[in-house]
Design a protein around this motif. Sequence first.
Motif, short mmCIF file in Angstrom:
data_model
loop_
_atom_site.label_atom_id
_atom_site.label_comp_id
_atom_site.label_asym_id
_atom_site.label_seq_id
_atom_site.Cartn_x
_atom_site.Cartn_y
_atom_site.Cartn_z
N THR A 174 -8.19 5.00 -3.21
CA THR A 174 -7.66 3.66 -3.47
C THR A 174 -7.50 2.88 -2.17
O THR A 174 -7.81 1.69 -2.09
N GLY A 175 -7.02 3.57 -1.11
CA GLY A 175 -6.85 2.92 0.19
C GLY A 175 -8.16 2.39 0.74
O GLY A 175 -8.21 1.28 1.30
N TRP A 176 -9.22 3.18 0.61
CA TRP A 176 -10.53 2.72 1.07
C TRP A 176 -10.98 1.47 0.29
O TRP A 176 -11.50 0.52 0.88
N GLU A 177 -10.77 1.46 -1.02
CA GLU A 177 -11.19 0.31 -1.81
C GLU A 177 -10.33 -0.91 -1.49
O GLU A 177 -10.84 -2.04 -1.48
N GLN A 178 -9.05 -0.71 -1.23
CA GLN A 178 -8.20 -1.82 -0.82
C GLN A 178 -8.73 -2.47 0.46
O GLN A 178 -8.77 -3.70 0.58
N GLY A 179 -9.13 -1.63 1.42
CA GLY A 179 -9.67 -2.16 2.67
C GLY A 179 -10.97 -2.93 2.46
O GLY A 179 -11.17 -4.01 3.04
N ARG A 180 -11.85 -2.38 1.64
CA ARG A 180 -13.11 -3.08 1.35
C ARG A 180 -12.84 -4.41 0.66
O ARG A 180 -13.51 -5.42 0.93
N SER A 181 -11.87 -4.41 -0.25
CA SER A 181 -11.50 -5.64 -0.95
C SER A 181 -11.02 -6.70 0.03
O SER A 181 -11.40 -7.88 -0.06
N TYR A 203 -1.16 -10.32 -0.83
CA TYR A 203 -2.14 -9.35 -1.32
C TYR A 203 -2.91 -9.92 -2.51
O TYR A 203 -3.31 -9.19 -3.43
N SER A 204 -3.16 -11.22 -2.46
CA SER A 204 -3.89 -11.88 -3.55
C SER A 204 -5.32 -11.36 -3.68
O SER A 204 -5.91 -11.42 -4.77
N GLU A 215 -9.20 -9.01 -7.54
CA GLU A 215 -10.26 -8.04 -7.88
C GLU A 215 -9.82 -7.07 -8.96
O GLU A 215 -10.55 -6.80 -9.90
N ASP A 216 -8.63 -6.49 -8.78
CA ASP A 216 -8.14 -5.49 -9.73
C ASP A 216 -6.66 -5.26 -9.47
O ASP A 216 -6.30 -4.63 -8.47
N PRO A 217 -5.77 -5.75 -10.32
CA PRO A 217 -4.33 -5.57 -10.10
C PRO A 217 -3.92 -4.11 -9.92
O PRO A 217 -2.88 -3.85 -9.29
N ALA A 218 -4.72 -3.19 -10.42
CA ALA A 218 -4.39 -1.77 -10.27
C ALA A 218 -4.48 -1.32 -8.81
O ALA A 218 -3.97 -0.25 -8.46
N LEU A 219 -5.11 -2.13 -7.96
CA LEU A 219 -5.22 -1.79 -6.54
C LEU A 219 -3.94 -2.08 -5.77
O LEU A 219 -3.82 -1.68 -4.61
N VAL A 220 -3.00 -2.77 -6.38
CA VAL A 220 -1.76 -3.12 -5.69
C VAL A 220 -0.86 -1.90 -5.63
O VAL A 220 -0.41 -1.38 -6.65
#
Length: 229
Positions: free
Chosen positions: A25-32, A215-216, A221-226
């Motif tokens: 999840t952390g990696w995807e948050q960074g890419r986002s 963190y908009s 992209e996906d609220p589940a990433l918060v």
Amino acid sequence: MATVYLVRHGQASFGKANYDQLSPTGWEQGRSLGRWLVGKVTPDAVFGGNLERHRETVEAIATGYGSQLPDMQVVPGFNEFDHNEVVTRFRPAWSDRTVMARDLQSFPKPARAFQEAFVQAVRRWASGEHDHEYDETWPDFKARVLQAFDEMIEFADGGDVLVATSGGPISVICQHLLELDDKRALALNEVIANTSVSRVLYSGPRRSLSVFNNYSHLEAEDPALVTFR
């Protein structure tokens, strides 16, 4: 005025043998975040602490950004406080990870139980009543973060800067800029989301907080990433 973009690292690997690395999840948050920065931010310099999760967050941002980012310059002053020491001074038995895991599994929501204990542990550390027990006291932590921040701005020399760091340093910088007491600073630390962006505008000696904990990019992209831990 130039801008400092303070980025909290992506979600780390809670409960794993090596906490100091990003979870999937952390990696995807960074890419986002990297995708969101395209066309909005062109940093002249990138800084971060020497923690693995800081470096990996910059790597993830660069992947999403798609264009070349400046190499990250390591400034240990942007490191988080030693959360292991802070927690185990509060709960000595938790120095044994198996004991901590066993205790937390007794709660319906282990992550929430850990967060509640963590908040109490940080408040104990910052109270000043037990300074002799810690390698780095709360005042020492604040001093080294603010020194790193000042030195980074001097080096940036009017350029826009991206800083990969942690919730503790971000809350200390915001405390300083807003002249908050310790209680309010610790409250800020509890709500800073992974890969959120806080913006500091600066020009010479003038520094102002313009945005806190945005963190908009994750919500879009996906609220589940918060995530916050």
